[in-house]
Design an enzyme around this catalytic site. Structure first.
Site, PDB file in Angstrom:
ATOM      1  N   LYS A 237      36.113  60.906  62.981  1.00 57.04           N
ATOM      2  CA  LYS A 237      36.369  59.686  63.742  1.00 57.04           C
ATOM      3  C   LYS A 237      35.245  59.350  64.703  1.00 57.04           C
ATOM      4  O   LYS A 237      34.969  58.179  64.951  1.00 57.04           O
ATOM      5  CB  LYS A 237      37.696  59.795  64.505  1.00 57.04           C
ATOM      6  CG  LYS A 237      38.905  59.696  63.601  1.00 57.04           C
ATOM      7  CD  LYS A 237      40.156  59.266  64.351  1.00 57.04           C
ATOM      8  CE  LYS A 237      41.314  59.084  63.382  1.00 57.04           C
ATOM      9  NZ  LYS A 237      42.614  58.946  64.062  1.00 57.04           N
TER      10      LYS A 237
ATOM     11  N   LYS B 237      40.955  59.319  51.249  1.00 56.29           N
ATOM     12  CA  LYS B 237      42.353  59.282  51.663  1.00 56.29           C
ATOM     13  C   LYS B 237      42.812  57.837  51.834  1.00 56.29           C
ATOM     14  O   LYS B 237      42.038  57.001  52.301  1.00 56.29           O
ATOM     15  CB  LYS B 237      42.430  60.020  53.014  1.00 56.29           C
ATOM     16  CG  LYS B 237      43.772  60.488  53.443  1.00 56.29           C
ATOM     17  CD  LYS B 237      43.669  61.316  54.723  1.00 56.29           C
ATOM     18  CE  LYS B 237      43.191  60.474  55.904  1.00 56.29           C
ATOM     19  NZ  LYS B 237      43.190  61.200  57.177  1.00 56.29           N
TER      20      LYS B 237
ATOM     21  N   LYS C  82      44.810  53.619  57.165  1.00 59.56           N
ATOM     22  CA  LYS C  82      45.092  52.354  57.833  1.00 59.56           C
ATOM     23  C   LYS C  82      43.825  51.549  58.064  1.00 59.56           C
ATOM     24  O   LYS C  82      43.872  50.327  58.176  1.00 59.56           O
ATOM     25  CB  LYS C  82      45.736  52.621  59.209  1.00 59.56           C
ATOM     26  CG  LYS C  82      47.123  53.245  59.163  1.00 59.56           C
ATOM     27  CD  LYS C  82      47.542  53.713  60.566  1.00 59.56           C
ATOM     28  CE  LYS C  82      48.841  54.504  60.532  1.00 59.56           C
ATOM     29  NZ  LYS C  82      49.067  55.307  61.753  1.00 59.56           N
TER      30      LYS C  82
HETATM   31  P1  TYM Z   1      48.892  59.117  61.702  1.00 60.59           P
HETATM   32  O1  TYM Z   1      49.465  58.039  62.549  1.00 60.59           O
HETATM   33  O2  TYM Z   1      47.479  59.013  61.258  1.00 60.59           O
HETATM   34  O3  TYM Z   1      49.780  59.291  60.394  1.00 60.59           O
HETATM   35  C1  TYM Z   1      51.195  59.387  60.462  1.00 60.59           C
HETATM   36  C2  TYM Z   1      51.673  60.394  59.428  1.00 60.59           C
HETATM   37  O4  TYM Z   1      51.264  59.985  58.123  1.00 60.59           O
HETATM   38  C3  TYM Z   1      50.575  61.043  57.473  1.00 60.59           C
HETATM   39  N1  TYM Z   1      49.544  60.459  56.605  1.00 60.59           N
HETATM   40  C4  TYM Z   1      49.430  60.715  55.294  1.00 60.59           C
HETATM   41  N2  TYM Z   1      50.160  61.487  54.469  1.00 60.59           N
HETATM   42  C5  TYM Z   1      49.804  61.518  53.166  1.00 60.59           C
HETATM   43  N3  TYM Z   1      48.757  60.801  52.657  1.00 60.59           N
HETATM   44  C6  TYM Z   1      48.002  60.019  53.462  1.00 60.59           C
HETATM   45  N4  TYM Z   1      46.987  59.303  52.958  1.00 60.59           N
HETATM   46  C7  TYM Z   1      48.333  59.947  54.845  1.00 60.59           C
HETATM   47  N5  TYM Z   1      47.807  59.274  55.906  1.00 60.59           N
HETATM   48  C8  TYM Z   1      48.553  59.599  56.966  1.00 60.59           C
HETATM   49  C9  TYM Z   1      49.969  61.848  58.601  1.00 60.59           C
HETATM   50  O5  TYM Z   1      49.668  63.159  58.177  1.00 60.59           O
HETATM   51  C10 TYM Z   1      51.070  61.798  59.628  1.00 60.59           C
HETATM   52  O6  TYM Z   1      52.061  62.782  59.367  1.00 60.59           O
HETATM   53  N6  TYM Z   1      47.999  62.799  65.001  1.00 60.59           N
HETATM   54  C11 TYM Z   1      49.020  62.148  64.197  1.00 60.59           C
HETATM   55  C12 TYM Z   1      50.151  61.574  65.042  1.00 60.59           C
HETATM   56  C13 TYM Z   1      50.785  62.548  65.970  1.00 60.59           C
HETATM   57  C14 TYM Z   1      51.679  63.590  65.632  1.00 60.59           C
HETATM   58  C15 TYM Z   1      52.044  64.187  66.885  1.00 60.59           C
HETATM   59  C16 TYM Z   1      52.206  64.071  64.440  1.00 60.59           C
HETATM   60  C17 TYM Z   1      50.643  62.553  67.329  1.00 60.59           C
HETATM   61  N7  TYM Z   1      51.401  63.538  67.877  1.00 60.59           N
HETATM   62  C18 TYM Z   1      52.916  65.271  66.909  1.00 60.59           C
HETATM   63  C19 TYM Z   1      53.078  65.153  64.470  1.00 60.59           C
HETATM   64  C20 TYM Z   1      53.425  65.735  65.717  1.00 60.59           C
HETATM   65  C21 TYM Z   1      48.398  60.991  63.443  1.00 60.59           C
HETATM   66  O7  TYM Z   1      47.391  60.468  63.818  1.00 60.59           O
HETATM   67  O8  TYM Z   1      49.138  60.540  62.386  1.00 60.59           O
END
Ligand code: TYM
Length: 340
Positions: A111, A203, A206
């Site tokens: 990032k 991947k 978003k």
């Molecule tokens: P974020 O917002 O990027 O994504 C949310 C969830 O979606 C999953 N994900 C995917 N799974 C499969 N294939 C993909 N291409 C894909 N893209 C995203 C992510 O693994 C996630 O589960 N840091 C985290 C948010 C967060 C969090 C937490 C998660 C903040 N605090 C505490 C668990 C516990 C994030 O940026 O997810």
């Protein structure tokens, strides 16, 4: 007791990867666990955000949780910034985690890119806030996609170091041998890493500039159909076993998506479609994706017009989260030796 916690960033374009990697699991786990699902707005501002779009995205993620089947009357849905203890515990964890641990985080490197001097301090400390999210509730299980695995390992390291560094005080305050559980990642099934529809090596994300790279949860049937039909493939028909998917990342991805949407495994999908060409398989995938994702998008649209309801869910959820957060944060302060 077991408790589930997970979070999703409100940064626009919720997609099929978020749904299959995380949100579907959120829904399933409700049957067996107490669950807390958080819209992590504090995480979102580690990179620049437009305030009006952020507000809309917070409500959109909340709507997506509810439209997918998370029940806010039985479980907790809230946005992170409404419970100040997240930021408070994150500071404590900034002082527990080591620079060397954060330096190894691959997501920061991706990032921040080349211009690391210009990345926010928040982006660097992001995994400490994530650990705080989970451990503030002393959660034991965390459903996430594959890309969050390293962050979960860091959360476990932080919990373990806190438990060790403060062992005497934890015991003296009546919490026994450990205050924080070591949270377990739940990363299971055929779609833990959904790839871009345009490039099987990237991947689904978003932030991909091409909307054809992903299926958004808000896409209608026409958009879903177009994106699946245009999805990159190779010229061979589908193989009859999973070994045949090796070195065919696009085929592997579509088979994984089909399997996850249909509640099957990849071998089961290949039993049905082995030998079929992609046009036949894609038609079946369109029907399946429209049947599963279409209604969620429609319900999100309906909820979008009811901001009062959505905000009510978030405020009610925050009040319930706060009860747990306040108690655990007070215990952490006692353990640290703060006067209160
Ligand atoms: P974020 O917002 O990027 O994504 C949310 C969830 O979606 C999953 N994900 C995917 N799974 C499969 N294939 C993909 N291409 C894909 N893209 C995203 C992510 O693994 C996630 O589960 N840091 C985290 C948010 C967060 C969090 C937490 C998660 C903040 N605090 C505490 C668990 C516990 C994030 O940026 O997810």
């Amino acid at each position: 007791a077991e408790r589930v916690f997970s979070g999703v960033q409100p940064t626009g374009n919720l997609h099929l990867g978020n749904y299959l990697g995380a949100i579907v699991k959120f829904v399933e786990l409700q049957r067996t666990h107490d669950c807390i699902y958080c819209v992590v707005d504090l995480h979102a501002i580690t990179v620049p955000q437009n305030p009006l779009e952020l507000k809309a995205s917070i409500r959109e993620v909340t709507a997506a949780f509810i439209a997918s089947g998370v029940d806010p009357s039985q479980h907790i849905i809230f946005n992170q910034s409404q419970v100040a203890e997240h930021a408070e515990l994150a500071w404590v964890f900034n002082c527990v985690a080591r620079m060397g641990w954060l330096n190894r985080m691959t997501q920061f490197k991706e990032k921040a890119g080349k211009d690391r001097e210009n990345a926010s301090v928040g982006l660097y400390a992001y995994p400490c806030l994530m650990a705080a999210d989970i451990l503030l509730y002393r959660a034991t299980h965390v459903p996430v996609g594959e890309d969050q695995k390293q962050h979960l390992e860091l959360a476990r390291d932080i919990a373990q170091k806190f438990n060790l560094d403060y062992a005497a005080s934890i015991a003296a305050n009546g919490h026994g041998e450990a205050f924080f559980p070591l949270p377990e990642p739940l990363i299971q099934g055929p779609a833990t890493r959904v790839m871009s529809l345009r490039d099987g090596a990237k991947k689904m994300s978003k932030s991909d500039p091409s909307d054809y790279s992903r299926i958004n949860l808000s896409d209608d049937a026409d958009a879903i159909a177009q994106k699946v039909r245009k999805a990159k493939t190779d010229p061979e028909p589908l193989p009859s076993d999973v070994e045949g998917l090796a070195k065919r990342p696009e085929a592997d991805n579509l088979v994984g998506i089909y399997a996850a949407l249909n509640g099957e495994t990849k071998p089961e999908v290949l039993k049905t479609f082995g030998g079929a060409n992609f046009s036949a398989f894609k038609s079946a995938l369109v029907d399946l994706a429209v049947a599963k994702i279409g209604p969620i998008g429609a319900e999100m649209k309906r909820l979008k017009d009811d901001a009062a309801y959505i905000d009510g869910v978030l405020t009610d959820g925050a009040a319930r989260a706060k009860l747990i957060a306040r108690e655990n944060m007070a215990a952490v302060k006692d353990i640290l030796g703060f006067v209160r």
